[in-house]
Design an enzyme around this catalytic site. Structure first.
Site, PDB file in Angstrom:
ATOM      1  N   GLU A 158       0.827  -1.277   0.021  1.00 50.54           N
ATOM      2  CA  GLU A 158      -0.184  -0.086   0.010  1.00 50.54           C
ATOM      3  C   GLU A 158       0.853   1.121  -0.070  1.00 50.54           C
ATOM      4  O   GLU A 158       1.866   1.254   0.729  1.00 50.54           O
ATOM      5  CB  GLU A 158      -0.928   0.179   1.256  1.00 50.54           C
ATOM      6  N   PHE A 259      13.761  -2.623   5.513  1.00 47.43           N
ATOM      7  CA  PHE A 259      12.985  -3.232   6.582  1.00 47.43           C
ATOM      8  C   PHE A 259      13.817  -3.481   7.638  1.00 47.43           C
ATOM      9  O   PHE A 259      13.727  -4.537   8.486  1.00 47.43           O
ATOM     10  CB  PHE A 259      12.523  -4.469   5.819  1.00 47.43           C
ATOM     11  N   CYS A 270      -1.980  -6.395   6.862  1.00 48.13           N
ATOM     12  CA  CYS A 270      -1.356  -7.728   6.316  1.00 48.13           C
ATOM     13  C   CYS A 270      -0.364  -8.341   7.219  1.00 48.13           C
ATOM     14  O   CYS A 270      -0.695  -9.390   7.914  1.00 48.13           O
ATOM     15  CB  CYS A 270      -0.650  -7.378   5.181  1.00 48.13           C
ATOM     16  N   LYS A 331       1.042   3.662   7.761  1.00 45.85           N
ATOM     17  CA  LYS A 331       2.170   3.939   7.250  1.00 45.85           C
ATOM     18  C   LYS A 331       2.033   5.127   5.965  1.00 45.85           C
ATOM     19  O   LYS A 331       0.665   5.259   5.934  1.00 45.85           O
ATOM     20  CB  LYS A 331       2.961   2.702   6.330  1.00 45.85           C
TER      21      LYS A 331
END
Ligand SMILES: NC(=O)c1ccc[n+]([C@@H]2O[C@H](COP(=O)([O-])OP(=O)(O)OC[C@H]3O[C@@H](n4cnc5c(N)ncnc54)[C@H](O)[C@@H]3O)[C@@H](O)[C@H]2O)c1
Length: 469
Positions: A158, A259, A270, A331
Site C-alpha cells: 500500500e 526493513f 497484512c 504507514k
C-alpha cells in the site's frame, strides 16, 4: 482477455485497474454498493498514489467496469480473481468466509470453463476449499463445468501499489499438475506477459507452495522489524544509536538495508494478521513457530513504547495536557488505519486524561470513523480527540508533539515555528525522523526509538543523554 475481479478493495481495485491498463476488459465486482457507487461516480474509495489516473483512463476507454451484479460478474470473466478480505478470526486464523462466498457465487453462475485465481492471502489448502465450494454449487445445479483453481498471491505494498503491481519483483503462480492446470497456467502466462518484458519475473510452482510463499514473505519482513525494535530497546539502555547500528549491519549484502527501521511497531492489514494466521496454520499441523510467536509479542509491546516514553517523561496523569499527533495511517501514502500503531497510542493518551489534536495528510476521514468505533464506550475520551486540517493547527499551545507515521511532509518542519507553537519544546518521535544532535542544537527535547535522547537540564542547558539507567 476478459477478467473479473471479485472484491474491489486495495488489492482488487489496483489489480483490476492495472490489468485494464494493459488492454484487458475488466469487470470489478463488490458486495459493498457504497464502494461501487463512489467508483461509478468517478471517485476512488481509497487513497493510493497514481491509482485515480489509471482508473479514469481505463474507464474512459471502456475497459473497466464496476458493479454489484454477481451473475454479470461471473458471466464476464474467463479468469475470475478472488481478491476479497481474509481478516483474522477470533483464534488468529484467516477467516475464509468471504473467499468461500465468492467461490460459491462462481459455482452458482458459471456456464463454461473458468480459471479461478486466489489473489487474496489465504492459508495453505485454501485452493482445495475453493474447489470444493465451486463443485458443491455445481452439483446443486445439477451441471458440470470444468475449472481450475490457481494461487497467485499479491505482493504489492500500500502506498506504492500501482508501481508494485506494474513493476513486480516477482509474480508467483501456483497451479495444478493436470490438463486444466496446464491450461490455467498458460492463461496466467498470457495475462502477465506484459509485466515480464524486461526479464522473466514469473515463478511457477505447485498451489500449496504458492500459498505458503506469501505468508513466508510477510513473516520474514515482520521478523526484521521486530528484531530491530527489540534491539532498539536494548540500544536505549546501553547507550547505542540504533540508526548507526542499522547502517552498520545493512551494509552487509547478506543483510541489506531494507526493513531494518526501528519504530512504533508494524501495523496494517497484512503483517499482523498474516503472522498470526501462519502461527495458527502451524498449530493446526501440530507445529509451533517460536520465532513468529516472539515477533508478534515484541510487536504488541512495541506499540506501547512511545506511550511509555511519554509517561516516563511527563508522569502517569496526563489530565489537562494536550498532545499534537502527526500521522495516523499505519504507514505513509495510504489512508489505511487497520492495526495502525496510532490507535493504541491515542487511546492510551486519552485514557490518562489527555487531549489529542491529530493530523494526517489523507487518513483523517478514515481515522474519524475508526476512532468513533474504538472509543464508542468512552464518550468522555472521544470528546477529547480532535482532528486538525494542518500540522500547525495541532501544535499551537500543545504540551508535546508525537510523531507516529513517517509522512514526507513531517521530515523537515520549521523547527523554530514548532518551538514557538509548543508550550515546551518536546518531541516524541516514533519514526526516528530527526537527528538527535540537530535537536540538541535547536534546544528541543527529543525522544526517539533506540537513539540518544536530548533532555533539558536547568533552564536552557542541553546535553545528550545516552543511558536511561
Ligand atoms: N492491502 C494490502 O496491502 C494487501 C497486499 C497483499 C495482499 N493482500 C491480501 O489481499 C486480500 C484483500 O485485501 P484488501 O486490503 O484489498 O481488502 P479490502 O478489505 O480492502 O477489500 C476487500 C473487498 O472485498 C469485498 N468483498 C467481500 N466479500 C465479497 C464477495 N463475496 N464478493 C465481492 N466482493 C466481496 C469487500 O466489500 C471489500 O471491498 C487479503 O487477503 C489481503 O491479505 C492485501
Amino acid at each position: 482477455m476478459k477478467i473479473t475481479i471479485i472484491g474491489t478493495g486495495y488489492v482488487g481495485l489496483v489489480t483490476g485497474a492495472c490489468l485494464a491498463d494493459i488492454g484487458n476488459d475488466v469487470f470489478c465486482l463488490d458486495v459493498d454498493s457504497r464502494k461501487i457507487e463512489i467508483l461509478n461516480n468517478g471517485g476512488v474509495p481509497i487513497h493510493e498514489p497514481g491509482l485515480k489516473e489509471v482508473i479514469d483512463r481505463n474507464r474512459a476507454a471502456g475497459r473497466l467496469h464496476f458493479s454489484t451484479d454477481v451473475a454479470a460478474g461471473v458471466a464476464h470473466g474467463d479468469v475470475q480473481f478472488i481478491a476479497v478480505g481474509t481478516p483474522p478470526d477470533d483464534d488468529g486464523s484467516a477467516d475464509l468466509q468471504y473467499v468461500v462466498a465468492a467461490a460459491r457465487n462462481i459455482g452458482r453462475h458459471m456456464d463454461g470453463f473458468k480459471v479461478i485465481v486466489d489473489k487474496s492471502t489465504v492459508p495453505v489448502g485454501t485452493a482445495e476449499r475453493v474447489r470444493h465450494a465451486v463443485t458443491d454449487e455445481l452439483k446443486k445445479r445439477g451441471v458440470t463445468h470444468r475449472f481450475s483453481v490457481v494461487s497467485n498471491p499479491e505482493f504489492l505494498k500500500e502506498g506504492a501499489a500501482v508501481e508494485d503491481f506494474t513493476r513486480p519483483d516477482r509474480i508467483v503462480i501456483g497451479s495444478d499438475d493436470d490438463e486444466a492446470g496446464d491450461y490455467a497456467r498458460e492463461q496466467m502466462k498470457r495475462l502477465y506477459k506484459p509485466f515480464n518484458r524486461n526479464h522473466e519475473r514469473t515463478m511457477y510452482m505447485d498451489v500449496r507452495s504458492a500459498e505458503f510463499t506469501k505468508y513466508a514473505a510477510n513473516a520474514m519482513l515482520a521478523t526484521r522489524i521486530s528484531f530491530m525494535n527489540e534491539l532498539a530497546n536494548l540500544a536505549d539502555r546501553v547507550g547505542a544509536d540504533i540508526e548507526a547500528v542499522r547502517r552498520g549491519i545493512g551494509s552487509d549484502p547478506r543483510i541489506g538495508y531494507d526493513f531494518l527501521y526501528a519504530g512504533a511497531g508494524y501495523g496494517g492489514s497484512c503483517f499482523p494478521k498474516d503472522v498470526r494466521a501462519l502461527v495458527r496454520t502451524a498449530a493446526e499441523y501440530g507445529c509451533s513457530l517460536r520465532i513468529l510467536d516472539a515477533v508478534e509479542a515484541v510487536n504488541d509491546d512495541q506499540k506501547q513504547v512511545l506511550f511509555e516514553k511519554i509517561i516516563a517523561r511527563l508522569g502517569n496523569d496526563l489530565t489537562g495536557r494536550t498532545f499534537a499527533v502527526w500521522g495516523l495511517a499505519f504507514k505513509p501514502n495510504t489512508d489505511d488505519m487497520r492495526e495502525a500503531p496510532s490507535r493504541p497510542l491515542v487511546a492510551a493518551l486519552l485514557g490518562r486524561g489527555a487531549s489529542v489534536r491529530a493530523y494526517d495528510p489523507v487518513a483523517a476521514d478514515e481515522a474519524r470513523r475508526v476512532f468513533a468505533n474504538d472509543l464508542k464506550d468512552n464518550p468522555d475520551a472521544h470528546s477529547r480527540l480532535s482532528f486538525a486540517n494542518t500540522q500547525a493547527e495541532t501544535t499551537a499551545g500543545a504540551d508535546a508533539l508525537v510523531i507516529v507515521t513517517e509522512w514526507k511532509a513531517f521530515k523537515s518542519p520549521d523547527f523554530n515555528a514548532l518551538k514557538r507553537a509548543l508550550k515546551t519544546p518536546l518531541i516524541f518521535d516514533g519514526r526516528n525522523l530527526y537527528e538527535p544532535e540537530a535537536m540538541a542544537e535547536l534546544k528541543i527535547q527529543y525522544h526517539s526509538i533506540g537513539r540518544p535522547e536530548t533532555h533539558l537540564v536547568e533552564a536552557e542547558t542541553l546535553y545528550l543523554h545516552h543511558a536511561r539507567g
